[in-house]
Design an enzyme around this catalytic site. Structure first.
Site, PDB file in Angstrom:
ATOM      1  N   LYS A   1       9.693 -25.771  25.938  1.00  0.00           N
ATOM      2  CA  LYS A   1      10.254 -26.432  27.114  1.00  0.00           C
ATOM      3  C   LYS A   1      10.209 -27.972  26.999  1.00  0.00           C
ATOM      4  CE  LYS A   1       9.285 -22.537  30.225  1.00  0.00           C
ATOM      5  NZ  LYS A   1       8.715 -22.135  31.547  1.00  0.00           N
TER       6      LYS A   1
ATOM      7  N   TYR B   1      18.119 -19.062  34.491  1.00  0.00           N
ATOM      8  CA  TYR B   1      17.046 -18.652  35.403  1.00  0.00           C
ATOM      9  C   TYR B   1      17.596 -18.042  36.703  1.00  0.00           C
ATOM     10  CZ  TYR B   1      13.189 -20.534  32.619  1.00  0.00           C
ATOM     11  OH  TYR B   1      12.245 -20.756  31.637  1.00  0.00           O
TER      12      TYR B   1
ATOM     13  N   ASN C   1       5.135 -25.751  31.773  1.00  0.00           N
ATOM     14  CA  ASN C   1       4.172 -24.892  31.075  1.00  0.00           C
ATOM     15  C   ASN C   1       4.525 -24.612  29.614  1.00  0.00           C
ATOM     16  OD1 ASN C   1       6.221 -23.120  31.591  1.00  0.00           O
ATOM     17  ND2 ASN C   1       5.000 -21.609  32.685  1.00  0.00           N
TER      18      ASN C   1
ATOM     19  N   HIS D   1       8.556 -20.695  26.999  1.00  0.00           N
ATOM     20  CA  HIS D   1       9.076 -19.483  27.649  1.00  0.00           C
ATOM     21  C   HIS D   1       8.947 -18.307  26.689  1.00  0.00           C
ATOM     22  CE1 HIS D   1      11.919 -16.668  29.504  1.00  0.00           C
ATOM     23  NE2 HIS D   1      12.447 -16.550  28.295  1.00  0.00           N
TER      24      HIS D   1
ATOM     25  N   GLU E   1      18.874 -13.157  26.675  1.00  0.00           N
ATOM     26  CA  GLU E   1      18.526 -14.565  26.485  1.00  0.00           C
ATOM     27  C   GLU E   1      18.892 -15.058  25.086  1.00  0.00           C
ATOM     28  OE1 GLU E   1      14.884 -14.212  29.736  1.00  0.00           O
ATOM     29  OE2 GLU E   1      14.391 -14.552  27.628  1.00  0.00           O
TER      30      GLU E   1
END
Ligand code: ATP
Ligand code: MG
Length: 139
Positions: A11, A51, A114, A117, A128
């Site tokens: 990320k 998302y 965070n 993913h 994805e």
């Protein structure tokens, strides 16, 4: 049926903090084979699409804006029992609760930023992976 594949993104926070190399090192040392790899950036529209499953959640807007705030690294990975093994390697969603030695414990600072993913099912890994990679970008 398990496909033994998962999809991941490093990320924007982890990219900005210089952790691409360390994270890829952790992933390959854990026995995952790289099938596809790409350094790219999501537009807000694309991040919203990715998302869409979280559209109703209170953090959706912040999540989309964060995920489109800077470049990311997308990858398809292969290992036996990939989904579960990779979720174990990255740790809990909230890095404060992530187990010692996990990627989120080592490189993430907060529940929204965070670091990484990991797909939550074989079906989503397929969706994805297809979102980022064509068939001839996989080896
Ligand atoms: P990811 O899908 O990114 O691998 P995850 O599967 O561990 O993470 P999800 O429940 O799918 O967690 O949530 C997607 C992302 O939304 C999380 O990675 C996190 O950045 C953000 N998020 C989840 N819960 C919260 C929350 N309570 N507050 C803020 N952000 C959250
Ligand atoms: Mg998830």
């Amino acid at each position: 049926m398990s496909t033994n594949r998962t999809f991941t993104m490093i990320k924007p926070d982890a990219v900005a903090n210089g952790h691409i190399g360390s994270i890829i090192n952790d992933i390959t040392h854990a026995g995952f084979k790289i099938i596809a790899l790409k350094y790219t950036k999501l537009s807000a529209e694309k991040a919203g699409e990715f998302y869409a499953i979280h559209k109703a959640r209170p953090f959706y807007h912040d999540l989309v804006s964060f995920m489109s705030s800077g470049p990311i690294v997308a990858a398809i990975l292969e290992k036996e029992n990939a989904i579960e093994e990779f979720r174990k390697l990255i740790g809990a969603t909230n890095p404060a609760e992530a187990a010692e030695g996990t990627i989120r414990q080592k490189y993430a600072k907060s529940i929204d930023a965070n670091a990484i993913h990991g797909s939550d099912s074989d079906e989503n890994a397929q969706i994805e992976g297809d979102f980022f990679f064509t068939a001839d970008e996989r080896f």
